[in-house]
Design an enzyme around this catalytic site. Structure first.
Site, PDB file in Angstrom:
ATOM      1  N   CYS A  89       3.054  80.583  32.201  1.00 50.87           N
ATOM      2  CA  CYS A  89       4.073  81.530  32.161  1.00 50.87           C
ATOM      3  C   CYS A  89       5.282  80.642  31.557  1.00 50.87           C
ATOM      4  O   CYS A  89       5.480  79.446  31.820  1.00 50.87           O
ATOM      5  CB  CYS A  89       4.690  81.817  33.513  1.00 50.87           C
ATOM      6  SG  CYS A  89       3.546  83.139  34.448  1.00 50.87           S
ATOM      7  N   ARG A 110       2.665  79.154  26.473  1.00 56.72           N
ATOM      8  CA  ARG A 110       2.304  78.894  28.126  1.00 56.72           C
ATOM      9  C   ARG A 110       1.601  80.237  28.730  1.00 56.72           C
ATOM     10  O   ARG A 110       1.180  80.055  30.010  1.00 56.72           O
ATOM     11  CB  ARG A 110       3.661  78.792  28.689  1.00 56.72           C
ATOM     12  CG  ARG A 110       4.458  77.460  28.184  1.00 56.72           C
ATOM     13  CD  ARG A 110       5.849  77.439  28.804  1.00 56.72           C
ATOM     14  NE  ARG A 110       5.577  77.010  30.149  1.00 56.72           N
ATOM     15  CZ  ARG A 110       5.490  75.771  30.837  1.00 56.72           C
ATOM     16  NH1 ARG A 110       5.523  74.771  30.138  1.00 56.72           N
ATOM     17  NH2 ARG A 110       5.301  75.633  32.074  1.00 56.72           N
ATOM     18  N   TRP A 127       1.312  84.531  32.095  1.00 58.92           N
ATOM     19  CA  TRP A 127      -0.309  84.435  32.009  1.00 58.92           C
ATOM     20  C   TRP A 127      -0.858  84.625  33.696  1.00 58.92           C
ATOM     21  O   TRP A 127      -0.215  83.990  34.502  1.00 58.92           O
ATOM     22  CB  TRP A 127      -0.425  82.845  31.860  1.00 58.92           C
ATOM     23  CG  TRP A 127      -1.926  82.482  31.823  1.00 58.92           C
ATOM     24  CD1 TRP A 127      -2.743  82.614  30.738  1.00 58.92           C
ATOM     25  CD2 TRP A 127      -2.838  82.028  32.846  1.00 58.92           C
ATOM     26  NE1 TRP A 127      -4.027  82.146  30.839  1.00 58.92           N
ATOM     27  CE2 TRP A 127      -3.906  81.818  32.129  1.00 58.92           C
ATOM     28  CE3 TRP A 127      -2.769  81.743  34.307  1.00 58.92           C
ATOM     29  CZ2 TRP A 127      -5.166  81.421  32.804  1.00 58.92           C
ATOM     30  CZ3 TRP A 127      -3.592  81.523  34.823  1.00 58.92           C
ATOM     31  CH2 TRP A 127      -4.957  81.167  34.146  1.00 58.92           C
ATOM     32  N   ASN A 164       7.558  81.108  37.423  1.00 58.47           N
ATOM     33  CA  ASN A 164       6.464  80.544  37.093  1.00 58.47           C
ATOM     34  C   ASN A 164       6.016  79.665  38.256  1.00 58.47           C
ATOM     35  O   ASN A 164       6.788  79.078  38.998  1.00 58.47           O
ATOM     36  CB  ASN A 164       6.888  79.675  35.714  1.00 58.47           C
ATOM     37  CG  ASN A 164       5.532  78.702  35.424  1.00 58.47           C
ATOM     38  OD1 ASN A 164       4.448  79.090  35.954  1.00 58.47           O
ATOM     39  ND2 ASN A 164       5.864  77.554  34.965  1.00 58.47           N
ATOM     40  N   GLY A 165       4.685  79.942  38.619  1.00 55.90           N
ATOM     41  CA  GLY A 165       4.105  79.412  39.875  1.00 55.90           C
ATOM     42  C   GLY A 165       3.426  80.264  40.652  1.00 55.90           C
ATOM     43  O   GLY A 165       3.245  81.541  40.372  1.00 55.90           O
ATOM     44  N   GLU A 195     -15.108  66.101  22.839  1.00 53.60           N
ATOM     45  CA  GLU A 195     -13.863  66.621  22.162  1.00 53.60           C
ATOM     46  C   GLU A 195     -14.359  68.024  21.303  1.00 53.60           C
ATOM     47  O   GLU A 195     -13.590  68.892  21.133  1.00 53.60           O
ATOM     48  CB  GLU A 195     -13.382  65.613  21.994  1.00 53.60           C
ATOM     49  CG  GLU A 195     -11.783  66.374  21.268  1.00 53.60           C
ATOM     50  CD  GLU A 195     -10.902  67.123  22.138  1.00 53.60           C
ATOM     51  OE1 GLU A 195     -11.233  67.267  23.127  1.00 53.60           O
ATOM     52  OE2 GLU A 195      -9.900  67.788  21.424  1.00 53.60           O
ATOM     53  N   LYS A 250     -13.211  71.710  21.579  1.00 53.15           N
ATOM     54  CA  LYS A 250     -12.605  72.262  20.232  1.00 53.15           C
ATOM     55  C   LYS A 250     -13.271  73.831  19.811  1.00 53.15           C
ATOM     56  O   LYS A 250     -12.574  74.715  19.796  1.00 53.15           O
ATOM     57  CB  LYS A 250     -12.130  71.573  19.261  1.00 53.15           C
ATOM     58  CG  LYS A 250     -11.181  70.515  19.346  1.00 53.15           C
ATOM     59  CD  LYS A 250      -9.898  70.957  19.364  1.00 53.15           C
ATOM     60  CE  LYS A 250      -9.234  71.090  20.884  1.00 53.15           C
ATOM     61  NZ  LYS A 250      -8.652  70.095  21.694  1.00 53.15           N
ATOM     62  N   GLU A 306     -13.055  76.720  22.485  1.00 55.70           N
ATOM     63  CA  GLU A 306     -12.031  77.085  23.019  1.00 55.70           C
ATOM     64  C   GLU A 306     -11.430  77.949  22.219  1.00 55.70           C
ATOM     65  O   GLU A 306     -10.417  78.732  22.476  1.00 55.70           O
ATOM     66  CB  GLU A 306     -10.897  76.243  23.664  1.00 55.70           C
ATOM     67  CG  GLU A 306     -10.212  74.979  22.810  1.00 55.70           C
ATOM     68  CD  GLU A 306      -9.424  74.340  23.465  1.00 55.70           C
ATOM     69  OE1 GLU A 306      -8.907  73.127  22.918  1.00 55.70           O
ATOM     70  OE2 GLU A 306      -8.630  74.547  24.478  1.00 55.70           O
ATOM     71  N   HIS A 310     -34.513  63.973  28.230  1.00 58.48           N
ATOM     72  CA  HIS A 310     -34.493  64.364  29.617  1.00 58.48           C
ATOM     73  C   HIS A 310     -34.262  65.848  30.034  1.00 58.48           C
ATOM     74  O   HIS A 310     -34.105  66.127  31.175  1.00 58.48           O
ATOM     75  CB  HIS A 310     -33.501  63.265  30.446  1.00 58.48           C
ATOM     76  CG  HIS A 310     -33.831  62.108  30.201  1.00 58.48           C
ATOM     77  ND1 HIS A 310     -34.747  61.164  30.586  1.00 58.48           N
ATOM     78  CD2 HIS A 310     -33.252  61.087  29.277  1.00 58.48           C
ATOM     79  CE1 HIS A 310     -34.821  59.979  30.417  1.00 58.48           C
ATOM     80  NE2 HIS A 310     -33.831  59.988  29.381  1.00 58.48           N
ATOM     81  N   LYS A 332      -1.376  77.018  27.183  1.00 61.66           N
ATOM     82  CA  LYS A 332      -1.261  75.621  26.967  1.00 61.66           C
ATOM     83  C   LYS A 332      -1.019  74.550  28.124  1.00 61.66           C
ATOM     84  O   LYS A 332      -1.483  73.651  27.969  1.00 61.66           O
ATOM     85  CB  LYS A 332       0.210  75.299  25.907  1.00 61.66           C
ATOM     86  CG  LYS A 332       0.267  74.006  25.336  1.00 61.66           C
ATOM     87  CD  LYS A 332      -0.481  73.643  24.040  1.00 61.66           C
ATOM     88  CE  LYS A 332      -0.259  72.285  23.950  1.00 61.66           C
ATOM     89  NZ  LYS A 332      -1.410  71.469  23.071  1.00 61.66           N
TER      90      LYS A 332
HETATM   91  C1  AGP Z   1      -6.830  71.257  24.795  1.00 61.35           C
HETATM   92  O1  AGP Z   1      -7.450  71.683  23.804  1.00 61.35           O
HETATM   93  C2  AGP Z   1      -6.894  72.220  25.947  1.00 61.35           C
HETATM   94  N1  AGP Z   1      -6.403  73.335  25.703  1.00 61.35           N
HETATM   95  C3  AGP Z   1      -6.990  71.384  27.314  1.00 61.35           C
HETATM   96  O2  AGP Z   1      -8.102  71.062  27.711  1.00 61.35           O
HETATM   97  C4  AGP Z   1      -5.815  70.308  27.789  1.00 61.35           C
HETATM   98  O3  AGP Z   1      -6.097  69.238  27.207  1.00 61.35           O
HETATM   99  C5  AGP Z   1      -5.597  70.409  29.183  1.00 61.35           C
HETATM  100  O4  AGP Z   1      -5.287  71.680  29.971  1.00 61.35           O
HETATM  101  C6  AGP Z   1      -4.939  69.284  29.626  1.00 61.35           C
HETATM  102  O5  AGP Z   1      -3.281  69.528  29.352  1.00 61.35           O
HETATM  103  P1  AGP Z   1      -2.433  68.192  29.645  1.00 61.35           P
HETATM  104  O6  AGP Z   1      -2.813  67.287  28.371  1.00 61.35           O
HETATM  105  O7  AGP Z   1      -1.138  69.044  29.054  1.00 61.35           O
HETATM  106  O8  AGP Z   1      -2.499  67.683  30.666  1.00 61.35           O
END
Ligand code: AGP
Length: 607
Positions: free
Chosen positions: A2, A27, A74, A100-101, A480, A484, A487, A503, A602
């Site tokens: 949010c 956000r 959100w 927010n929260g 990673e 990517k 997501e 395994h 984000k």
């Molecule tokens: C990254 O592509 C993601 N959207 C997510 O995994 C992110 O890295 C994670 O939420 C941590 O966020 P931060 O680095 O702001 O703590």
């Protein structure tokens, strides 16, 4: 989670609020709304969907008001529906709030208020509006203070009242809020980006603080009304840095930012003649550094994969046993920590709820706690006893790219600093410094292949599952790369250390299951190559990321992406980039909303 924006001043509030919401859309983006005090009445408009939907709903409205609050949501409590979008109002419609929260005791509060109040949403936030109404006796600040004393949970909130057209009230506990200081005007937002076009002078609210803001004055107090003196700080980021600058998406712009911002991460921190790095923010004496027997790197998501690369560096360069802990697990694991443990919290936003909670737990147990963050003035930056900004600049795409490479860079520099204070020779240190300084140019060489990688994306876009494989330092790269892809493209993918395949995972291999393997020239090259031969034998389509000039990789694979060689510990800085580009191109070809993928936000500021 949010985003909040508020404005009080002499300009029309609406355009400022809408522009600010667009900045904060990363956000959360399932619904949005504004409330503006307009010609004596409090006018609220909300819409399901992106900020564009809200802007369209407001297009015909004549809004000249100079004070207002806005929110992009959100969903946590209550589904995605207009009735659950913020701002929420009390029974009279005079009090409007954005939040927010999470209010943990909202059910109890709702029950207590149910006799005299009518609720129109399923949200926890609406309860706050009614609680403030119940406490209102002609002074909004006092009503908010009294209401919040009954609340359990987290909040960053802004409230306004129709009968008090000269003030807004902002309060923070666990969810970030920044106040922007202009001339005869103030801004409030979840981070500084919405106000950068107007001011770079900001005040970061801390937990337990409440700001009473009029057009000419700002007063900060706690819930007991004790006055708090705060410093105004200057933010270096400017608005242009938060623009797309001709790229179709923030994500692509941010991928291409990497050669520039990695220099910002290194600037002034490498000491070439001594083969070391100096990160002043560590704030530890040489005795304290020498006492460190164990390092724990705490993070979530992409930041945790950066930490895995950092673990190799701390262990190899400094010989310090290093663990990577996923924050959401660490915080409830009753971790064994002592005064010889150094904990780094690594986070782009500096606001990730689990990482913050994990760091607080580590602090309680006596560890040295330091932050490695991007967002200046964020909660982790302020709550830790030292640390380092990664200087990646604003990262707005939900998928983290440049923050990842800058996190790895800062972790490498810390490992170098610790290594040189222990067993690492100056010669090895010098080689590492030199190799780091060559990275920006090598990143450029990879970026030049964006179009070639786009062709690969075209070829592989229709597969529904992918497997990413690496060994050693390239296992975090595989993690990673896979993260990517899933997501932003919504394609299922997994990552494994290649040696694990026998395994169990080999059973999945088939011509329908493409494998992305990272095979660069390092100590594990031969081992990795054998694993790739095994995959080849099972006829899975193979894309290999290989060091340029590796003829064997070409023979082994269907497709190769070449990367320039570098020192093994630095390979994540180079090898991750083709995987970022691959995910980006697959996602855009599939028509995904690359910058704002579904169900994500984000900054994960709730647990
Ligand atoms: C990254 O592509 C993601 N959207 C997510 O995994 C992110 O890295 C994670 O939420 C941590 O966020 P931060 O680095 O702001 O703590």
């Amino acid at each position: 989670m949010c985003g909040i924006v508020a404005y009080i001043g002499t300009e029309k509030a609406l355009p400022i609020l809408i522009k600010g919401l667009r900045r904060l859309e990363y956000r959360g983006y399932d619904s949005a709304g504004v409330a503006i005090l307009n010609k004596g009445s409090l006018e609220r408009t909300r819409a399901v969907g992106r900020i564009d939907a809200l802007a369209s709903a407001l297009a015909e409205k004549d809004m000249a008001g100079t004070m207002g609050i806005a929110h992009t949501r959100w969903a946590t409590h209550g589904g995605v529906a207009e009735e659950n979008a913020h701002p929420h109002v009390d029974c009279s419609g005079d009090i409007a709030i954005v939040h927010n929260g999470i209010i943990e005791n909202y059910r109890e509060l709702k029950q207590q208020l149910s006799a005299g109040h009518t609720f129109k949403s399923q949200t926890d936030t609406e309860v706050l509006a009614h609680l403030i109404e119940a406490n209102y006796q002609g002074n909004l600040r006092e009503a908010v203070q009294k209401a919040l004393q009954n609340v359990r949970g987290t909040y960053g909130l802004v409230v306004m009242h129709k009968k008090e057209p000269d003030r807004i009230i902002a309060a923070r506990l666990g969810s970030p809020l920044v106040v922007g200081v202009g001339e005869g005007e103030y801004y409030v937002a979840s981070d500084a980006s919405p106000m950068l076009a107007y001011t770079q002078q900001v005040i970061f609210l801390d937990d337990g603080e409440l700001a009473e803001i009029t057009r000419d004055d700002l007063k900060i107090v706690n819930l007991k009304d004790e006055k708090i003196i705060k410093q105004t700080e200057h933010i270096d980021w400017n608005e242009a840095e938060a623009e797309k600058q001709g790229f179709p998406h923030f994500m692509l712009k941010e991928i291409f930012d990497q050669p520039t911002v990695i220099k910002d991460a290194m600037r002034g921190r490498l000491i070439a003649p001594d083969g070391t790095a100096h990160l002043g923010g560590l704030s530890m004496t040489s005795e304290q550094m020498a006492s460190v027997k164990r390092i724990i790197l705490i993070a979530c998501g992409t930041a945790s994969y950066a930490c895995l690369a950092g673990k190799y560096a701390f262990e190899r360069l400094a010989g310090i046993p290093t663990e990577v802990a996923v924050a959401s697990e660490f915080r409830y694991s009753d971790p064994i920590i002592d005064r010889q443990t150094l904990v780094f919290g690594v986070s782009q936003s500096g606001e990730t709820a689990d990482t913050i909670a994990a760091l607080r737990e580590a602090k309680r147990k006596g560890a040295y706690v330091r932050g490695i963050v991007n967002v200046v003035g964020s909660t982790i930056a302020r709550e830790t006893d030292g640390g380092t900004y990664i200087h990646a600049g604003p990262e707005l795409a939900v998928a983290s790219t440049k923050a990842y490479t800058n996190m790895v860079t800062v972790l490498l520099m810390y490992a170098l600093q610790f290594g040189r204070s222990r067993r690492l020779t100056v010669a090895t240190g010098e080689r590492l410094v030199k190799a780091l300084l060559e990275i920006p140019e090598k990143m450029q060489l990879v970026l030049k292949q964006s179009d070639v990688i786009k062709q690969l994306a075209e070829k592989y876009k229709a597969y529904s599952d992918f497997l990413y494989l690496g060994r050693g330092i390239n296992f975090p790269v595989a993690l990673e790369g896979s993260h990517k892809l899933k997501e932003i493209s919504y394609i299922h993918s997994e990552a494994y250390p290649a040696g694990e395949m026998k395994h169990g995972v080999n059973a999945l291999l088939s011509p329908e299951f493409p494998v992305v393997a990272i095979l660069t020239s390092n100590a594990l090259y031969d081992k990795m190559r054998s694993n790739i031969e095994e995959i080849r034998a099972r006829r899975a389509p193979l894309i290999i990321v290989a060091t340029e000039g590796d003829a064997a990789a070409r023979e082994l694979s269907d497709d190769v992406v070449s990367v320039p060689p570098t020192m093994e510990l630095l390979e994540p800085l180079i090898n991750t980039i083709p995987l970022q580009l691959f995910a980006y191109h697959v996602a855009t070809i599939l028509g995904r909303d690359v910058d704002r993928p579904r169900n994500l936000a984000k900054s994960v500021t709730v647990e």
